[in-house]
Design an enzyme around this catalytic site. Structure first.
Site, PDB file in Angstrom:
ATOM      1  N   ARG A  98       0.847  -1.185   0.000  1.00 49.50           N
ATOM      2  CA  ARG A  98       0.000   0.000   0.000  1.00 49.50           C
ATOM      3  C   ARG A  98       0.888   1.242   0.000  1.00 49.50           C
ATOM      4  NH1 ARG A  98      -3.362  -2.883  -1.534  1.00 49.50           N
ATOM      5  NH2 ARG A  98      -5.467  -3.289  -0.736  1.00 49.50           N
ATOM      6  N   GLU A 105      -3.258   7.842  -4.478  1.00 50.98           N
ATOM      7  CA  GLU A 105      -3.766   7.062  -5.607  1.00 50.98           C
ATOM      8  C   GLU A 105      -5.133   7.583  -5.982  1.00 50.98           C
ATOM      9  OE1 GLU A 105      -3.975   2.753  -5.409  1.00 50.98           O
ATOM     10  OE2 GLU A 105      -1.923   2.689  -4.680  1.00 50.98           O
ATOM     11  N   HIS A 148      -1.561   0.139  -9.551  1.00 50.87           N
ATOM     12  CA  HIS A 148      -2.241  -0.753  -8.600  1.00 50.87           C
ATOM     13  C   HIS A 148      -2.975  -1.891  -9.337  1.00 50.87           C
ATOM     14  CE1 HIS A 148      -4.115  -0.985  -4.326  1.00 50.87           C
ATOM     15  NE2 HIS A 148      -3.947  -2.189  -4.849  1.00 50.87           N
TER      16      HIS A 148
HETATM   17  N1  LIG Z   1      -0.739  -4.598  -5.022  1.00 52.21           N
HETATM   18  C1  LIG Z   1      -1.872  -5.254  -4.936  1.00 52.21           C
HETATM   19  O1  LIG Z   1      -2.682  -5.269  -5.849  1.00 52.21           O
HETATM   20  C2  LIG Z   1      -2.147  -6.041  -3.688  1.00 52.21           C
HETATM   21  C3  LIG Z   1      -2.919  -7.223  -3.788  1.00 52.21           C
HETATM   22  C4  LIG Z   1      -3.170  -7.940  -2.625  1.00 52.21           C
HETATM   23  C5  LIG Z   1      -2.666  -7.492  -1.407  1.00 52.21           C
HETATM   24  N2  LIG Z   1      -1.938  -6.342  -1.338  1.00 52.21           N
HETATM   25  C6  LIG Z   1      -1.415  -5.860  -0.041  1.00 52.21           C
HETATM   26  O2  LIG Z   1      -0.624  -6.905   0.539  1.00 52.21           O
HETATM   27  C7  LIG Z   1      -0.886  -6.942   1.930  1.00 52.21           C
HETATM   28  C8  LIG Z   1      -0.478  -8.304   2.486  1.00 52.21           C
HETATM   29  O3  LIG Z   1      -1.396  -9.294   2.057  1.00 52.21           O
HETATM   30  P1  LIG Z   1      -1.349 -10.761   2.688  1.00 52.21           P
HETATM   31  O4  LIG Z   1      -2.512 -11.489   2.087  1.00 52.21           O
HETATM   32  O5  LIG Z   1       0.002 -11.352   2.570  1.00 52.21           O
HETATM   33  O6  LIG Z   1      -1.660 -10.434   4.223  1.00 52.21           O
HETATM   34  P2  LIG Z   1      -1.419 -11.365   5.484  1.00 52.21           P
HETATM   35  O7  LIG Z   1      -1.440 -12.793   5.127  1.00 52.21           O
HETATM   36  O8  LIG Z   1      -2.362 -10.855   6.525  1.00 52.21           O
HETATM   37  O9  LIG Z   1       0.092 -11.034   5.950  1.00 52.21           O
HETATM   38  C9  LIG Z   1       0.449  -9.758   6.385  1.00 52.21           C
HETATM   39  C10 LIG Z   1       1.892  -9.789   6.844  1.00 52.21           C
HETATM   40  O10 LIG Z   1       2.229  -8.449   7.224  1.00 52.21           O
HETATM   41  C11 LIG Z   1       2.763  -8.486   8.535  1.00 52.21           C
HETATM   42  N3  LIG Z   1       2.488  -7.258   9.279  1.00 52.21           N
HETATM   43  C12 LIG Z   1       1.293  -6.774   9.679  1.00 52.21           C
HETATM   44  N4  LIG Z   1       1.470  -5.635  10.394  1.00 52.21           N
HETATM   45  C13 LIG Z   1       2.807  -5.435  10.434  1.00 52.21           C
HETATM   46  C14 LIG Z   1       3.625  -4.456  11.057  1.00 52.21           C
HETATM   47  N5  LIG Z   1       3.116  -3.461  11.782  1.00 52.21           N
HETATM   48  N6  LIG Z   1       4.961  -4.550  10.899  1.00 52.21           N
HETATM   49  C15 LIG Z   1       5.509  -5.574  10.188  1.00 52.21           C
HETATM   50  N7  LIG Z   1       4.791  -6.542   9.598  1.00 52.21           N
HETATM   51  C16 LIG Z   1       3.459  -6.469   9.721  1.00 52.21           C
HETATM   52  C17 LIG Z   1       2.117  -9.677   9.215  1.00 52.21           C
HETATM   53  O11 LIG Z   1       2.905 -10.024  10.336  1.00 52.21           O
HETATM   54  P3  LIG Z   1       2.586 -11.322  11.261  1.00 52.21           P
HETATM   55  O12 LIG Z   1       3.026 -12.492  10.423  1.00 52.21           O
HETATM   56  O13 LIG Z   1       3.444 -11.118  12.458  1.00 52.21           O
HETATM   57  O14 LIG Z   1       1.123 -11.294  11.521  1.00 52.21           O
HETATM   58  C18 LIG Z   1       2.116 -10.694   8.071  1.00 52.21           C
HETATM   59  O15 LIG Z   1       3.365 -11.331   7.991  1.00 52.21           O
HETATM   60  C19 LIG Z   1      -2.368  -6.593   2.020  1.00 52.21           C
HETATM   61  O16 LIG Z   1      -2.713  -6.106   3.307  1.00 52.21           O
HETATM   62  C20 LIG Z   1      -2.532  -5.550   0.939  1.00 52.21           C
HETATM   63  O17 LIG Z   1      -2.317  -4.260   1.480  1.00 52.21           O
HETATM   64  C21 LIG Z   1      -1.658  -5.614  -2.466  1.00 52.21           C
END
Ligand SMILES: NC(=O)c1ccc[n+]([C@@H]2O[C@H](COP(=O)([O-])OP(=O)(O)OC[C@H]3O[C@@H](n4cnc5c(N)ncnc54)[C@H](OP(=O)(O)O)[C@@H]3O)[C@@H](O)[C@H]2O)c1
Length: 323
Positions: A239, A267, A286
């Site tokens: 993000r 954005e 995005h």
């Molecule tokens: N570009 C795009 O089109 C697109 C598409 C999909 C997603 N995304 C983004 O990708 C993100 C991740 O998706 P995901 O499905 O992998 O989510 P997820 O499975 O919930 O994993 C999130 C990861 O981020 C870590 N995290 C959360 N808060 C944090 C903090 N304060 N400091 C450090 N690490 C932190 C979590 O740590 P823990 O393991 O300790 O819980 C976990 O490892 C989404 O939230 C979204 O914003 C972007």
């Protein structure tokens, strides 16, 4: 019967795994009357979904098809449970990340310009760009026209569903991977985010794949960018506001680092924004989670949550539990 509203644009065949004990309500882009639902599957485009919300009554559960749900709690309030589609974007976003890393190391944005100009010989500008950006003073012959990913050190900030998929796709490149999440985990060698500043100088490539929250807002600011190696690559697949945009513009313009961004703050990026003119930068608007498989995968996640909901079982992907 449980009333489940979904965007009418989705073909019925994608809903075939939904439980039979529900009433499916196809929702148009706009409503001129109120509709009562128990479960709302919003349109993947938040701008469209937001317009529909004032007409919806009785919603207790929102099954969002995106991974990022930050726009939903302020819209629906605290009395509604919200789930995301964790897992549905793993492959598409991980593939974007790998492509962005390789495109930058292989100088594809530059070669795209060369191709459009029809100037074959401009490829010999790459050695000087490489030497200046990486501060690599070795006399290299033949000259560097492309760089390698194999053997590089990749710092992955966020090691969740998508992060693990990126790790899987990085395996053939034999990179040294440094993983960061909220807290340290000995089981899969994950560092705590509190260690981030000490890890940044070790990385050739920094991948951001974590949610935008109050804690992660501007996690990468001027101080963190200054800690990155000369010529290191910052990849933001997460993000925009996780990175301080003004600091990033300054770091890029100074030639310290390079970046690949699927997400920006703001954005959409306004036409006259300074980021458009920064060197050593690849921007995509995005699109990282986008793929022809997106709807099928995200609706499969929704179907699974509906089966749990009807059975009174815990839901898999709760990001807000109704109070
Ligand atoms: N570009 C795009 O089109 C697109 C598409 C999909 C997603 N995304 C983004 O990708 C993100 C991740 O998706 P995901 O499905 O992998 O989510 P997820 O499975 O919930 O994993 C999130 C990861 O981020 C870590 N995290 C959360 N808060 C944090 C903090 N304060 N400091 C450090 N690490 C932190 C979590 O740590 P823990 O393991 O300790 O819980 C976990 O490892 C989404 O939230 C979204 O914003 C972007």
């Amino acid at each position: 019967m449980l009333r489940v509203g979904y965007p009418a644009v989705f073909p019925a065949e994608l809903l075939r795994d939904f439980p039979s004990e529900i009433e499916l309500i196809p929702l148009p882009d706009l409503l001129d009357h109120d509709v009562t639902l128990d479960v709302w599957i919003p349109d993947p485009y938040a701008v469209k979904a937001v317009k529909l919300w004032p007409r919806l009554r009785g919603v207790k559960l929102v099954l969002c098809q995106m991974a990022g749900t930050e726009w939903i709690p302020p819209l629906v309030g605290p009395h509604v449970t919200i789930c995301n589609a964790r897992g549905a974007h793993n492959i598409s976003t991980a593939e974007w990340t790998l492509s962005a890393i390789l495109a930058m190391l292989k100088h594809f944005p530059f070669y795209g310009e060369v191709q459009r100009e029809g100037l074959w010989k401009r490829r010999f500008e790459v050695p000087s760009r490489y030497a200046e950006l990486n501060a690599d003073a070795r006399p290299l012959y033949p000259p560097v026209l492309l760089e390698e990913l194999t053997g590089k050190t990749v710092l992955m900030v966020g090691h969740g569903s998508i992060g693990k998929e990126i790790e899987r796709m990085l395996e053939p490149f034999r990179v040294k991977l440094i993983r960061v999440a909220r807290s340290a985990r000995g089981t899969d060698a994950v560092h705590a985010v509190s260690e981030l500043d000490s890890l940044l100088p070790q990385a050739d490539i920094v991948v951001l794949i974590l949610p935008h929250t109050a804690e992660t807002d501007k996690l990468i600011g001027a101080a963190q960018l200054a800690l990155m190696r000369q010529g290191a690559l910052l990849v933001n697949a997460a993000r925009g506001p996780i990175v301080d945009t003004d600091a990033l513009v300054a770091a890029l313009n100074s030639g310290r680092i390079r970046a690949a961004l699927d997400v920006t703050d703001p954005e959409p990026l306004p036409v006259d924004h300074a980021l458009w003119h920064c060197p050593n930068l690849l921007i995509t608007p995005h699109v990282g989670g986008s793929s022809p498989e997106f709807a099928r995968r995200s609706l499969a996640v929704a179907a699974s949550e509906l089966h749990h909901y009807l059975a009174g079982e815990p839901l898999d992907n709760v990001v807000q539990l109704a109070v």
